[in-house]
Design a protein around this motif. Structure first.
Motif, PDB file in Angstrom:
ATOM      1  N   SER A 110      66.388   8.313  26.689  1.00 59.70           N
ATOM      2  CA  SER A 110      65.872   9.507  27.362  1.00 59.70           C
ATOM      3  C   SER A 110      66.716  10.718  26.989  1.00 59.70           C
ATOM      4  CB  SER A 110      65.885   9.310  28.878  1.00 59.70           C
ATOM      5  OG  SER A 110      67.212   9.117  29.338  1.00 59.70           O
ATOM      6  N   LEU A 111      66.071  11.886  26.969  1.00 62.22           N
ATOM      7  CA  LEU A 111      66.779  13.131  26.684  1.00 62.22           C
ATOM      8  C   LEU A 111      67.416  13.664  27.961  1.00 62.22           C
ATOM      9  CD1 LEU A 111      64.093  14.910  24.472  1.00 62.22           C
ATOM     10  CD2 LEU A 111      66.188  13.804  23.674  1.00 62.22           C
ATOM     11  N   PRO A 112      68.568  14.324  27.874  1.00 59.58           N
ATOM     12  CA  PRO A 112      69.183  14.928  29.063  1.00 59.58           C
ATOM     13  C   PRO A 112      68.243  15.959  29.690  1.00 59.58           C
ATOM     14  CG  PRO A 112      70.731  14.878  27.231  1.00 59.58           C
ATOM     15  CD  PRO A 112      69.407  14.504  26.671  1.00 59.58           C
ATOM     16  N   ALA A 113      68.011  15.842  30.983  1.00 62.03           N
ATOM     17  CA  ALA A 113      67.059  16.723  31.666  1.00 62.03           C
ATOM     18  C   ALA A 113      67.464  18.191  31.554  1.00 62.03           C
ATOM     19  CB  ALA A 113      66.946  16.317  33.135  1.00 62.03           C
ATOM     20  N   ARG A 114      68.764  18.458  31.659  1.00 58.17           N
ATOM     21  CA  ARG A 114      69.242  19.845  31.592  1.00 58.17           C
ATOM     22  C   ARG A 114      68.946  20.455  30.225  1.00 58.17           C
ATOM     23  NH1 ARG A 114      75.626  21.455  32.146  1.00 58.17           N
ATOM     24  NH2 ARG A 114      75.434  23.656  31.649  1.00 58.17           N
ATOM     25  N   TRP A 115      69.173  19.680  29.182  1.00 56.17           N
ATOM     26  CA  TRP A 115      68.917  20.151  27.818  1.00 56.17           C
ATOM     27  C   TRP A 115      67.428  20.374  27.597  1.00 56.17           C
ATOM     28  CZ3 TRP A 115      66.345  18.048  23.513  1.00 56.17           C
ATOM     29  CH2 TRP A 115      66.636  18.641  22.281  1.00 56.17           C
ATOM     30  N   ALA A 116      66.599  19.415  28.065  1.00 60.24           N
ATOM     31  CA  ALA A 116      65.150  19.519  27.897  1.00 60.24           C
ATOM     32  C   ALA A 116      64.591  20.739  28.629  1.00 60.24           C
ATOM     33  CB  ALA A 116      64.478  18.247  28.400  1.00 60.24           C
ATOM     34  N   LYS A 117      65.133  21.016  29.816  1.00 59.02           N
ATOM     35  CA  LYS A 117      64.676  22.171  30.586  1.00 59.02           C
ATOM     36  C   LYS A 117      65.115  23.472  29.929  1.00 59.02           C
ATOM     37  CE  LYS A 117      64.826  24.216  35.216  1.00 59.02           C
ATOM     38  NZ  LYS A 117      65.357  24.087  36.601  1.00 59.02           N
ATOM     39  N   LYS A 118      66.342  23.481  29.418  1.00 61.06           N
ATOM     40  CA  LYS A 118      66.891  24.682  28.792  1.00 61.06           C
ATOM     41  C   LYS A 118      66.038  25.135  27.618  1.00 61.06           C
ATOM     42  CE  LYS A 118      71.222  26.378  26.760  1.00 61.06           C
ATOM     43  NZ  LYS A 118      72.617  26.012  26.418  1.00 61.06           N
ATOM     44  N   PHE A 119      65.528  24.156  26.841  1.00 60.91           N
ATOM     45  CA  PHE A 119      64.731  24.481  25.663  1.00 60.91           C
ATOM     46  C   PHE A 119      63.235  24.250  25.878  1.00 60.91           C
ATOM     47  CE2 PHE A 119      68.969  23.737  23.925  1.00 60.91           C
ATOM     48  CZ  PHE A 119      69.108  24.834  23.094  1.00 60.91           C
ATOM     49  N   ASN A 120      62.860  23.998  27.140  1.00 66.75           N
ATOM     50  CA  ASN A 120      61.445  23.834  27.490  1.00 66.75           C
ATOM     51  C   ASN A 120      60.778  22.754  26.639  1.00 66.75           C
ATOM     52  OD1 ASN A 120      59.141  24.438  28.996  1.00 66.75           O
ATOM     53  ND2 ASN A 120      58.426  25.959  27.512  1.00 66.75           N
ATOM     54  N   ILE A 121      61.438  21.595  26.543  1.00 66.21           N
ATOM     55  CA  ILE A 121      60.901  20.481  25.767  1.00 66.21           C
ATOM     56  C   ILE A 121      59.799  19.791  26.568  1.00 66.21           C
ATOM     57  CG2 ILE A 121      61.446  18.313  24.596  1.00 66.21           C
ATOM     58  CD1 ILE A 121      62.786  20.767  23.366  1.00 66.21           C
ATOM     59  N   LYS A 122      58.647  19.605  25.937  1.00 69.42           N
ATOM     60  CA  LYS A 122      57.505  18.990  26.612  1.00 69.42           C
ATOM     61  C   LYS A 122      56.974  17.805  25.811  1.00 69.42           C
ATOM     62  CE  LYS A 122      56.035  23.408  28.625  1.00 69.42           C
ATOM     63  NZ  LYS A 122      54.959  24.425  28.678  1.00 69.42           N
ATOM     64  N   LYS A 123      56.134  17.028  26.452  1.00 71.64           N
ATOM     65  CA  LYS A 123      55.503  15.888  25.795  1.00 71.64           C
ATOM     66  C   LYS A 123      54.730  16.362  24.566  1.00 71.64           C
ATOM     67  CE  LYS A 123      52.051  12.258  26.583  1.00 71.64           C
ATOM     68  NZ  LYS A 123      51.112  11.653  27.565  1.00 71.64           N
ATOM     69  N   GLY A 124      54.950  15.687  23.453  1.00 71.72           N
ATOM     70  CA  GLY A 124      54.258  16.038  22.220  1.00 71.72           C
ATOM     71  C   GLY A 124      55.048  16.959  21.310  1.00 71.72           C
ATOM     72  N   ASP A 125      56.131  17.569  21.821  1.00 74.12           N
ATOM     73  CA  ASP A 125      56.959  18.441  20.977  1.00 74.12           C
ATOM     74  C   ASP A 125      57.669  17.621  19.901  1.00 74.12           C
ATOM     75  OD1 ASP A 125      56.247  20.606  22.457  1.00 74.12           O
ATOM     76  OD2 ASP A 125      58.125  20.743  23.589  1.00 74.12           O
ATOM     77  N   GLU A 126      57.878  18.240  18.746  1.00 70.44           N
ATOM     78  CA  GLU A 126      58.610  17.585  17.670  1.00 70.44           C
ATOM     79  C   GLU A 126      60.077  17.994  17.715  1.00 70.44           C
ATOM     80  OE1 GLU A 126      56.807  18.435  13.935  1.00 70.44           O
ATOM     81  OE2 GLU A 126      55.184  16.985  14.219  1.00 70.44           O
ATOM     82  N   LEU A 127      60.963  17.014  17.538  1.00 71.80           N
ATOM     83  CA  LEU A 127      62.397  17.258  17.491  1.00 71.80           C
ATOM     84  C   LEU A 127      62.930  16.850  16.127  1.00 71.80           C
ATOM     85  CD1 LEU A 127      63.443  15.831  20.982  1.00 71.80           C
ATOM     86  CD2 LEU A 127      63.011  18.210  20.381  1.00 71.80           C
TER      87      LEU A 127
END
Length: 303
Positions: A25-42
């Protein structure tokens, strides 16, 4: 598995999905900071035992509101710091409506793209109207070229005993500050270079800004004290400027052998500045030492 982000390392357990798919799982704080959503490419980069996960999104920062009272210098620092940090909208409260003149000065001389969008009794709102543009490389080259021009202009003015060029020097220095602030803002909002190199670029830009200040201070000292500078000092001045020009060339076209030569020449020139019998020797020593120290940054950028 250990994930590192923003200087923080955290542990994540590996989860098995199906027969062979391993996930974390990705860190929630990091995902929120960069607005990471389902389907995004990393972006996933493998490096021996390390896996680096990055994204191409800009950092989304909330609006910021603060009060500066009548504190002019502190207010300027607050505005430029928030700008560099990546905020897109700033609400300022102050005690006197005349303070708006200070804000106009900051927006004109220190910041690119911010404008006053709302103004009322003892407050205003400033906002970024430029949108998201990848102009980091262009702005960085402008910093370089302006710094080289400023270094050459100060030496030329001293050689010609031109005592009326301070205003032009100030304009050049203000432009360097403005482009530096813009580059630092872009680095904070989005990684425009290799993620691991971002701190090096940040340090380089701040160092070039400070280097320009030292050239400006040298010229101001010359004007204020009306000192006579001997030929040996002027030759050393010219040599230091040539080192800065060579650094610029190597920054955009790296060459190991030329880098080795610059290391040796810059060290030799610095030692000469320590023995100069001149009123400006302390300035020349400081400038040359900064250039010499920055060489290690260039090496790290090219590893």
């Amino acid at each position: 598995m250990i994930i590192g982000y923003g200087g923080i390392k955290i542990k994540r357990k590996v989860v098995l999905h199906g027969d062979s798919t391993l996930t974390i799982s990705l860190p929630a704080r990091w995902a929120k900071k960069f607005n990471i959503k389902k389907g995004d490419e990393l972006n996933v980069e493998e490096n021996e035992r390390e896996i680096r996960i990055t994204n191409d999104k800009e950092i989304t920062l909330d609006k910021k509101q603060f009060s500066v009272g009548n504190l002019r210098r502190l207010g300027i620092s607050y505005i430029t710091s928030l700008y560099r940090s990546g905020y897109d909208e700033i609400h300022l409260d102050y005690n006197n409506n005349d303070y708006i003149e200070t804000i106009h000065d900051v927006l004109s001389n220190e910041i690119t793209g911010f404008e006053i969008v709302k103004q009322g009794n003892n407050y205003c709102v400033i906002k970024d109207l430029t949108g998201s543009k990848d102009e980091f490389n262009t702005a960085l080259r402008r910093i370089w070229l302006l710094t080289l021009d400023l270094a050459g202009e100060t030496l030329s003015s001293i050689k010609k005993n031109n005592v009326n060029n301070l205003k032009n020097i100030y304009f050049m220095d203000n432009s360097i500050n403005k482009f530096s602030n813009y580059c630092l803002r872009l680095l904070n909002k989005k990684v425009y270079v290799n993620y691991s190199k971002t701190p090096l670029y940040y340090y380089l830009i701040k160092s070039l800004e400070e280097l320009a200040d030292k050239y400006k201070d040298l010229y101001k000292f010359y004007l204020n004290n009306k000192v006579k500078i001997n030929d040996k000092s002027l030759e050393t001045y010219d040599k230091i400027n040539s080192h800065l020009n060579e650094y610029y060339n190597l920054f955009y076209s790296y060459d190991k052998e030329k880098m080795e030569n610059l290391f040796n020449e810059a060290r030799s020139t610095y030692e000469k500045t320590l023995n100069l019998n001149s009123n400006i020797s302390i300035y020349l020593s400081s400038i040359c030492n900064d250039i010499k120290d920055l060489l290690s940054v260039l090496v790290e950028l090219n590893i």
